[in-house]
Motif scaffolding. Structure first.
Motif, PDB file in Angstrom:
ATOM      1  N   ALA A  15     -15.385  -8.146   0.027  1.00 15.66           N
ATOM      2  CA  ALA A  15     -14.498  -8.598   1.099  1.00 15.66           C
ATOM      3  C   ALA A  15     -13.034  -8.331   0.752  1.00 15.66           C
ATOM      4  O   ALA A  15     -12.256  -7.908   1.606  1.00 15.66           O
ATOM      5  N   VAL A  16     -12.649  -8.568  -0.491  1.00 15.70           N
ATOM      6  CA  VAL A  16     -11.261  -8.304  -0.907  1.00 15.70           C
ATOM      7  C   VAL A  16     -10.971  -6.808  -0.841  1.00 15.70           C
ATOM      8  O   VAL A  16      -9.899  -6.391  -0.399  1.00 15.70           O
ATOM      9  N   ARG A  17     -11.928  -5.974  -1.260  1.00 16.58           N
ATOM     10  CA  ARG A  17     -11.723  -4.521  -1.198  1.00 16.58           C
ATOM     11  C   ARG A  17     -11.585  -4.016   0.237  1.00 16.58           C
ATOM     12  O   ARG A  17     -10.974  -2.987   0.473  1.00 16.58           O
ATOM     13  N   VAL A  31      -4.283  -2.699   2.200  1.00 18.41           N
ATOM     14  CA  VAL A  31      -3.671  -2.626   0.872  1.00 18.41           C
ATOM     15  C   VAL A  31      -2.675  -3.756   0.635  1.00 18.41           C
ATOM     16  O   VAL A  31      -2.694  -4.399  -0.412  1.00 18.41           O
ATOM     17  N   ARG A  32      -1.812  -4.020   1.562  1.00 14.83           N
ATOM     18  CA  ARG A  32      -0.780  -5.053   1.389  1.00 14.83           C
ATOM     19  C   ARG A  32      -1.411  -6.444   1.261  1.00 14.83           C
ATOM     20  O   ARG A  32      -1.030  -7.223   0.398  1.00 14.83           O
ATOM     21  N   GLN A  33      -2.372  -6.738   2.125  1.00 11.18           N
ATOM     22  CA  GLN A  33      -3.043  -8.038   2.060  1.00 11.18           C
ATOM     23  C   GLN A  33      -3.835  -8.171   0.761  1.00 11.18           C
ATOM     24  O   GLN A  33      -3.848  -9.238   0.138  1.00 11.18           O
ATOM     25  N   ARG A  34      -4.478  -7.100   0.340  1.00 12.96           N
ATOM     26  CA  ARG A  34      -5.239  -7.134  -0.910  1.00 12.96           C
ATOM     27  C   ARG A  34      -4.307  -7.420  -2.076  1.00 12.96           C
ATOM     28  O   ARG A  34      -4.614  -8.229  -2.951  1.00 12.96           O
ATOM     29  N   ALA A  35      -3.137  -6.774  -2.095  1.00 14.72           N
ATOM     30  CA  ALA A  35      -2.174  -7.005  -3.175  1.00 14.72           C
ATOM     31  C   ALA A  35      -1.721  -8.459  -3.195  1.00 14.72           C
ATOM     32  O   ALA A  35      -1.621  -9.077  -4.261  1.00 14.72           O
ATOM     33  N   LEU A  90      -2.495 -11.003  -6.315  1.00 13.47           N
ATOM     34  CA  LEU A  90      -1.376 -11.599  -7.052  1.00 13.47           C
ATOM     35  C   LEU A  90      -1.326 -13.116  -6.891  1.00 13.47           C
ATOM     36  O   LEU A  90      -1.094 -13.844  -7.854  1.00 13.47           O
ATOM     37  N   ARG A  91      -1.537 -13.601  -5.658  1.00 11.23           N
ATOM     38  CA  ARG A  91      -1.423 -15.042  -5.422  1.00 11.23           C
ATOM     39  C   ARG A  91      -2.591 -15.835  -5.986  1.00 11.23           C
ATOM     40  O   ARG A  91      -2.408 -16.870  -6.600  1.00 11.23           O
ATOM     41  N   LEU A 120      -6.623 -14.396   4.182  1.00 12.66           N
ATOM     42  CA  LEU A 120      -7.571 -15.498   4.040  1.00 12.66           C
ATOM     43  C   LEU A 120      -8.404 -15.680   5.303  1.00 12.66           C
ATOM     44  O   LEU A 120      -9.600 -15.983   5.227  1.00 12.66           O
ATOM     45  N   ARG A 121      -7.788 -15.475   6.470  1.00 12.42           N
ATOM     46  CA  ARG A 121      -8.532 -15.565   7.733  1.00 12.42           C
ATOM     47  C   ARG A 121      -9.614 -14.476   7.760  1.00 12.42           C
ATOM     48  O   ARG A 121     -10.769 -14.739   8.123  1.00 12.42           O
TER      49      ARG A 121
END
Length: 169
Positions: free
Chosen positions: A107-109, A113-117, A121-122, A151-152
């Motif tokens: 799901a993260v992949r 790109v920006r949201q994944r970063a 990081l967070r 997250l949504r």
């Protein structure tokens, strides 16, 4: 740097991945395999000028196997006393955590790109909003909005039984 050091570095660069695979096959653990290979190379390096003329890969591989055997012999495998013995064996799914990790990783992949970063990081690196913004070179508002969207998306992508819903931050 003399030629022996250069030869050793070239050997490690060329044969390191293959030796790491051997170490992983011996240990069954990626981190232990790296430690095993590193300690083996540290042991072989002072003798490099003597062994480099023959078959150095065979020598290093043999040293790797012997080093692993010495680790294996040294490790204590005795039983540890436990305070209370459970009455009933739990019916915990041994693969549930692996399924969750794989589902979450997929799901993260799938995030942009920006949201994944931002998510990495967070939530994986545990950086603050300000540190994440500084790392990405954007405003804190952008970090907040990107993390909210990510997250949504992750909540929608993961079924509730695997980790969706309230279990995600």
């Amino acid at each position: 740097m003399d030629s022996a050091d250069g030869d050793f570095e070239a050997f490690v660069a060329a044969r390191g991945p293959r030796l790491l695979r051997v170490a992983w096959l011996l240990t069954g653990d990626a981190h232990l395999a790296e430690d095993l290979l590193q300690s083996t190379l540290a042991k072989v390096w002072p003798k490099w000028s003597r062994i480099s003329g023959g078959h150095p890969e065979a020598y290093v591989r043999k040293t790797l196997v012997h080093q692993h055997a010495s680790w294996w012999r040294r490790r204590w495998r005795g039983e540890l006393p436990h305070g209370d013995v459970p009455d009933v064996v739990g019916s915990v799914d041994a693969y549930a955590s692996v399924d969750l990790e794989q589902s979450l990783a997929a799901a993260v992949r799938s995030l942009p790109v920006r949201q994944r970063a931002v998510v990495v990081l967070r939530y994986f690196e545990d950086l603050s909003v300000e540190d994440t913004a500084a790392t990405l070179g954007c405003s804190t508002g952008t970090v907040k909005s990107q993390s909210s969207r990510a997250l949504r998306t992750l909540r929608a992508a993961l079924p509730a039984s695997v980790g969706g819903g309230d279990r995600l931050v």
